[in-house]
Design a protein around this motif. Structure first.
Motif, PDB file in Angstrom:
ATOM      1  N   ALA A 271       0.862  -1.182   0.000  1.00 56.58           N
ATOM      2  CA  ALA A 271       0.000   0.000   0.000  1.00 56.58           C
ATOM      3  C   ALA A 271       0.896   1.229   0.000  1.00 56.58           C
ATOM      4  CB  ALA A 271      -0.922  -0.002   1.215  1.00 56.58           C
ATOM      5  N   GLU A 272       0.296   2.396  -0.199  1.00 55.78           N
ATOM      6  CA  GLU A 272       1.059   3.631  -0.220  1.00 55.78           C
ATOM      7  C   GLU A 272       1.811   3.822   1.092  1.00 55.78           C
ATOM      8  OE1 GLU A 272      -1.983   3.267  -1.137  1.00 55.78           O
ATOM      9  OE2 GLU A 272      -2.367   4.252  -3.074  1.00 55.78           O
ATOM     10  N   GLY A 273       3.092   4.181   0.981  1.00 54.77           N
ATOM     11  CA  GLY A 273       3.912   4.425   2.160  1.00 54.77           C
ATOM     12  C   GLY A 273       4.771   3.254   2.589  1.00 54.77           C
ATOM     13  N   ASP A 274       4.512   2.045   2.074  1.00 54.28           N
ATOM     14  CA  ASP A 274       5.309   0.879   2.452  1.00 54.28           C
ATOM     15  C   ASP A 274       6.726   0.989   1.886  1.00 54.28           C
ATOM     16  OD1 ASP A 274       3.102  -0.078   3.685  1.00 54.28           O
ATOM     17  OD2 ASP A 274       2.619  -1.592   2.182  1.00 54.28           O
ATOM     18  N   GLU A 275       7.693   0.485   2.639  1.00 55.38           N
ATOM     19  CA  GLU A 275       9.064   0.402   2.156  1.00 55.38           C
ATOM     20  C   GLU A 275       9.316  -1.012   1.636  1.00 55.38           C
ATOM     21  OE1 GLU A 275      11.955   1.675   4.949  1.00 55.38           O
ATOM     22  OE2 GLU A 275      11.201   3.737   5.055  1.00 55.38           O
ATOM     23  N   VAL A 276       9.941  -1.117   0.475  1.00 52.69           N
ATOM     24  CA  VAL A 276      10.182  -2.411  -0.156  1.00 52.69           C
ATOM     25  C   VAL A 276      11.641  -2.508  -0.565  1.00 52.69           C
ATOM     26  CG1 VAL A 276       7.814  -2.629  -0.987  1.00 52.69           C
ATOM     27  CG2 VAL A 276       9.517  -1.529  -2.431  1.00 52.69           C
ATOM     28  N   ALA A 277      12.115  -3.728  -0.715  1.00 49.96           N
ATOM     29  CA  ALA A 277      13.459  -3.992  -1.221  1.00 49.96           C
ATOM     30  C   ALA A 277      13.368  -4.385  -2.684  1.00 49.96           C
ATOM     31  CB  ALA A 277      14.127  -5.104  -0.410  1.00 49.96           C
ATOM     32  N   GLN A 278      14.463  -4.227  -3.381  1.00 49.91           N
ATOM     33  CA  GLN A 278      14.470  -4.575  -4.801  1.00 49.91           C
ATOM     34  C   GLN A 278      14.204  -6.065  -4.972  1.00 49.91           C
ATOM     35  OE1 GLN A 278      18.121  -3.607  -6.772  1.00 49.91           O
ATOM     36  NE2 GLN A 278      17.310  -3.969  -8.814  1.00 49.91           N
ATOM     37  N   GLY A 279      13.270  -6.385  -5.862  1.00 48.57           N
ATOM     38  CA  GLY A 279      12.917  -7.775  -6.120  1.00 48.57           C
ATOM     39  C   GLY A 279      11.759  -8.294  -5.299  1.00 48.57           C
ATOM     40  N   ASP A 280      11.263  -7.516  -4.350  1.00 52.53           N
ATOM     41  CA  ASP A 280      10.108  -7.968  -3.567  1.00 52.53           C
ATOM     42  C   ASP A 280       8.873  -8.117  -4.467  1.00 52.53           C
ATOM     43  OD1 ASP A 280      11.596  -8.004  -1.302  1.00 52.53           O
ATOM     44  OD2 ASP A 280      10.684  -6.231  -0.373  1.00 52.53           O
ATOM     45  N   VAL A 281       8.034  -9.082  -4.128  1.00 53.97           N
ATOM     46  CA  VAL A 281       6.794  -9.290  -4.876  1.00 53.97           C
ATOM     47  C   VAL A 281       5.752  -8.303  -4.374  1.00 53.97           C
ATOM     48  CG1 VAL A 281       4.964 -10.910  -5.449  1.00 53.97           C
ATOM     49  CG2 VAL A 281       7.321 -11.733  -5.247  1.00 53.97           C
ATOM     50  N   LEU A 282       5.317  -7.408  -5.261  1.00 61.86           N
ATOM     51  CA  LEU A 282       4.339  -6.389  -4.893  1.00 61.86           C
ATOM     52  C   LEU A 282       2.913  -6.842  -5.164  1.00 61.86           C
ATOM     53  CD1 LEU A 282       6.150  -3.259  -6.390  1.00 61.86           C
ATOM     54  CD2 LEU A 282       6.491  -4.352  -4.165  1.00 61.86           C
ATOM     55  N   ALA A 283       2.719  -7.619  -6.218  1.00 63.01           N
ATOM     56  CA  ALA A 283       1.380  -8.066  -6.599  1.00 63.01           C
ATOM     57  C   ALA A 283       1.513  -9.314  -7.452  1.00 63.01           C
ATOM     58  CB  ALA A 283       0.633  -6.962  -7.357  1.00 63.01           C
ATOM     59  N   ARG A 284       0.374  -9.935  -7.710  1.00 65.39           N
ATOM     60  CA  ARG A 284       0.383 -11.150  -8.529  1.00 65.39           C
ATOM     61  C   ARG A 284      -0.794 -11.116  -9.498  1.00 65.39           C
ATOM     62  NH1 ARG A 284       3.548 -15.246  -7.658  1.00 65.39           N
ATOM     63  NH2 ARG A 284       3.909 -14.571  -5.510  1.00 65.39           N
ATOM     64  N   VAL A 285      -0.459 -11.343 -10.781  1.00 64.90           N
ATOM     65  CA  VAL A 285      -1.451 -11.328 -11.851  1.00 64.90           C
ATOM     66  C   VAL A 285      -1.592 -12.748 -12.383  1.00 64.90           C
ATOM     67  CG1 VAL A 285      -2.057 -10.388 -14.114  1.00 64.90           C
ATOM     68  CG2 VAL A 285      -0.851  -8.954 -12.438  1.00 64.90           C
ATOM     69  N   VAL A 286      -2.821 -13.170 -12.610  1.00 62.89           N
ATOM     70  CA  VAL A 286      -3.097 -14.522 -13.100  1.00 62.89           C
ATOM     71  C   VAL A 286      -3.876 -14.425 -14.405  1.00 62.89           C
ATOM     72  CG1 VAL A 286      -4.347 -16.661 -12.663  1.00 62.89           C
ATOM     73  CG2 VAL A 286      -3.045 -15.584 -10.822  1.00 62.89           C
ATOM     74  N   ASP A 287      -3.409 -15.175 -15.422  1.00 65.76           N
ATOM     75  CA  ASP A 287      -4.134 -15.319 -16.683  1.00 65.76           C
ATOM     76  C   ASP A 287      -4.625 -16.759 -16.759  1.00 65.76           C
ATOM     77  OD1 ASP A 287      -5.139 -15.347 -19.195  1.00 65.76           O
ATOM     78  OD2 ASP A 287      -3.325 -14.670 -20.216  1.00 65.76           O
ATOM     79  N   GLU A 288      -5.919 -16.956 -16.621  1.00 63.90           N
ATOM     80  CA  GLU A 288      -6.475 -18.307 -16.556  1.00 63.90           C
ATOM     81  C   GLU A 288      -6.265 -19.080 -17.854  1.00 63.90           C
ATOM     82  OE1 GLU A 288     -10.520 -17.966 -15.438  1.00 63.90           O
ATOM     83  OE2 GLU A 288     -10.091 -17.307 -13.367  1.00 63.90           O
ATOM     84  N   LYS A 289      -6.077 -18.390 -18.938  1.00 62.90           N
ATOM     85  CA  LYS A 289      -5.865 -19.090 -20.218  1.00 62.90           C
ATOM     86  C   LYS A 289      -4.567 -19.883 -20.193  1.00 62.90           C
ATOM     87  CE  LYS A 289      -5.995 -15.451 -22.816  1.00 62.90           C
ATOM     88  NZ  LYS A 289      -6.243 -14.422 -21.774  1.00 62.90           N
ATOM     89  N   LEU A 290      -3.592 -19.445 -19.439  1.00 60.15           N
ATOM     90  CA  LEU A 290      -2.317 -20.169 -19.398  1.00 60.15           C
ATOM     91  C   LEU A 290      -2.493 -21.554 -18.783  1.00 60.15           C
ATOM     92  CD1 LEU A 290       0.116 -17.298 -18.337  1.00 60.15           C
ATOM     93  CD2 LEU A 290      -0.389 -18.160 -20.633  1.00 60.15           C
ATOM     94  N   GLY A 291      -3.380 -21.654 -17.797  1.00 59.59           N
ATOM     95  CA  GLY A 291      -3.643 -22.974 -17.216  1.00 59.59           C
ATOM     96  C   GLY A 291      -4.259 -23.932 -18.224  1.00 59.59           C
ATOM     97  N   PHE A 292      -5.163 -23.414 -19.042  1.00 59.11           N
ATOM     98  CA  PHE A 292      -5.759 -24.260 -20.078  1.00 59.11           C
ATOM     99  C   PHE A 292      -4.712 -24.674 -21.114  1.00 59.11           C
ATOM    100  CE2 PHE A 292      -9.767 -21.694 -19.085  1.00 59.11           C
ATOM    101  CZ  PHE A 292     -10.132 -22.577 -18.090  1.00 59.11           C
ATOM    102  N   GLN A 293      -3.801 -23.749 -21.456  1.00 55.67           N
ATOM    103  CA  GLN A 293      -2.746 -24.094 -22.408  1.00 55.67           C
ATOM    104  C   GLN A 293      -1.840 -25.190 -21.857  1.00 55.67           C
ATOM    105  OE1 GLN A 293      -0.567 -20.665 -23.799  1.00 55.67           O
ATOM    106  NE2 GLN A 293      -2.446 -19.472 -24.129  1.00 55.67           N
ATOM    107  N   LEU A 294      -1.526 -25.127 -20.553  1.00 57.26           N
ATOM    108  CA  LEU A 294      -0.693 -26.175 -19.956  1.00 57.26           C
ATOM    109  C   LEU A 294      -1.410 -27.521 -19.993  1.00 57.26           C
ATOM    110  CD1 LEU A 294       0.807 -24.277 -16.880  1.00 57.26           C
ATOM    111  CD2 LEU A 294       1.999 -24.980 -18.953  1.00 57.26           C
ATOM    112  N   SER A 295      -2.701 -27.526 -19.733  1.00 61.06           N
ATOM    113  CA  SER A 295      -3.459 -28.779 -19.786  1.00 61.06           C
ATOM    114  C   SER A 295      -3.464 -29.349 -21.202  1.00 61.06           C
ATOM    115  CB  SER A 295      -4.895 -28.546 -19.312  1.00 61.06           C
ATOM    116  OG  SER A 295      -4.917 -28.094 -17.972  1.00 61.06           O
ATOM    117  N   ALA A 296      -3.626 -28.479 -22.210  1.00 60.74           N
ATOM    118  CA  ALA A 296      -3.611 -28.942 -23.590  1.00 60.74           C
ATOM    119  C   ALA A 296      -2.249 -29.510 -23.966  1.00 60.74           C
ATOM    120  CB  ALA A 296      -3.994 -27.789 -24.524  1.00 60.74           C
ATOM    121  N   LEU A 297      -1.188 -28.839 -23.525  1.00 62.07           N
ATOM    122  CA  LEU A 297       0.153 -29.332 -23.827  1.00 62.07           C
ATOM    123  C   LEU A 297       0.422 -30.670 -23.156  1.00 62.07           C
ATOM    124  CD1 LEU A 297       2.172 -25.985 -23.561  1.00 62.07           C
ATOM    125  CD2 LEU A 297       1.600 -27.256 -25.630  1.00 62.07           C
ATOM    126  N   ASP A 298      -0.076 -30.841 -21.938  1.00 61.36           N
ATOM    127  CA  ASP A 298       0.105 -32.121 -21.250  1.00 61.36           C
ATOM    128  C   ASP A 298      -0.629 -33.238 -22.006  1.00 61.36           C
ATOM    129  OD1 ASP A 298       1.672 -30.980 -19.297  1.00 61.36           O
ATOM    130  OD2 ASP A 298      -0.002 -30.671 -17.889  1.00 61.36           O
TER     131      ASP A 298
END
Length: 320
Positions: free
Chosen positions: A53-80
């Motif tokens: 959130a605003e005001g937090d101190e972070v170090a380089q490389g810290d994970v700030l957020a996570r984005v998920v694309d559900e289509k990638l899971g379907f692509q992995l299933s198709a490839l398997d």
């Protein structure tokens, strides 16, 4: 200069001479981060996690957020599934090759037929390897859903919320790092008076502190010169905060008397001239010279006057 006749304490009289004092220009500086970098999403999809959130101190490389694309899971299933089909074909091709080798040993089949079987095994093996590489690409895309801090510093802005849809390259957070400095915008008429390395006075919450003029930029924008000031211990708690700054923009000669030499009687200010009694003066700004509080005299004195360093008590000296 103002001549002091003693070392530990001021002498009884001081002889006035013009003193060069610095002219200061009061301007407002803005607290800025040296590096102001957005943390961008590398993957398009849904923001499922927001860790800062605003005001937090972070170090380089810290994970700030996570984005998920559900289509990638379907692509992995198709490839398997494709890999499973190719592995079945490879098993069958290897079995055919083994039988072909046995038939060739018996003289029933030909060498050309055996080479075709070996080629079929190699083709299916290559297809499996290509499929595995493709799967690694998709896995890497899924891993890039983690938004990392590009620099160490403080989070200045978070323009998104959990559940939002973000596009590749969209900023998820704004970070300020690399140190804090003051940025000034000074009228261009003072450009010639600014020199890198000059001492700058900054009015802070805890009093006046001194900074150093680190850089003067050559480009004049909207009639103003942009300059950076380095200040030791400047806090990054409030970025873009305005701070009062005093810049040296020139020098002028002035007559200074010790603050203790001034005496106020009947609403007027006086100083005592040696052998001449009290003389009415108009005092100006207060100036500190070598740790001694001095006052500029605008009118009433001239160079060469011998002023009593300590104002006399009432009745000791008559008016001039």
């Amino acid at each position: 200069m103002v001549i002091f006749l003693g070392s530990a304490a001021m002498a009884e009289t001081v002889v006035l001479e013009p003193v060069a004092i610095t002219e200061w220009k009061a301007v407002y500086g803005r607290v800025e981060a040296r590096d102001r970098i957005p943390a961008r999403a590398r993957l398009g999809g849904t923001l499922v996690e927001l860790a800062v959130a605003e005001g937090d101190e972070v170090a380089q490389g810290d994970v700030l957020a996570r984005v998920v694309d559900e289509k990638l899971g379907f692509q992995l299933s198709a490839l398997d599934a494709q890999r499973g089909a190719l592995e079945a074909q490879l098993t069958n091709a290897k079995a055919e090759l083994t039988r072909g080798e046995e038939l060739l040993a018996q003289g029933v089949t030909t060498v050309q037929r055996l080479d075709a079987l070996r080629t079929q095994v190699d083709v299916v093996t290559g297809q499996i390897a290509a499929l595995e590489a493709q799967r690694q690409v998709v896995e890497q895309q899924a891993a890039e859903g983690a938004v990392l801090a590009p620099v160490a510093g403080r989070v200045l802005d978070v323009p998104v919320a959990t559940g939002a849809v973000v596009m590749p390259g969209e900023a998820v957070a704004q970070l300020g790092g690399g140190g804090i400095f003051l940025r000034l915008a000074v009228p261009e008429r003072h450009a010639g008076d600014l020199t890198e390395g000059d001492a700058i006075e900054i009015e802070g919450a805890s009093g006046t502190v001194t900074g150093r003029l680190a850089k003067v930029y050559p480009l004049i924008e909207n009639g103003r010169v942009v300059a950076d000031v380095e200040v030791e211990g400047l806090t990054d708690r409030f970025v873009d905060a305005r701070v009062l700054v005093r810049l040296p923009v020139g020098e002028r000669d002035a007559l200074l008397v010790p603050e203790a030499a001034l005496v106020t009687r009947g609403g007027l200010d006086f100083v005592a001239i040696e052998g001449a009694g009290l003389r009415a003066v108009v005092p100006g700004a207060e100036v500190t010279v070598e740790g001694v509080a001095m006052v500029e005299v605008l009118t009433g004195l001239k160079a060469g006057d011998a002023v009593l360093a300590v104002a006399p008590e009432a009745g000791e000296v008559g008016h001039e």
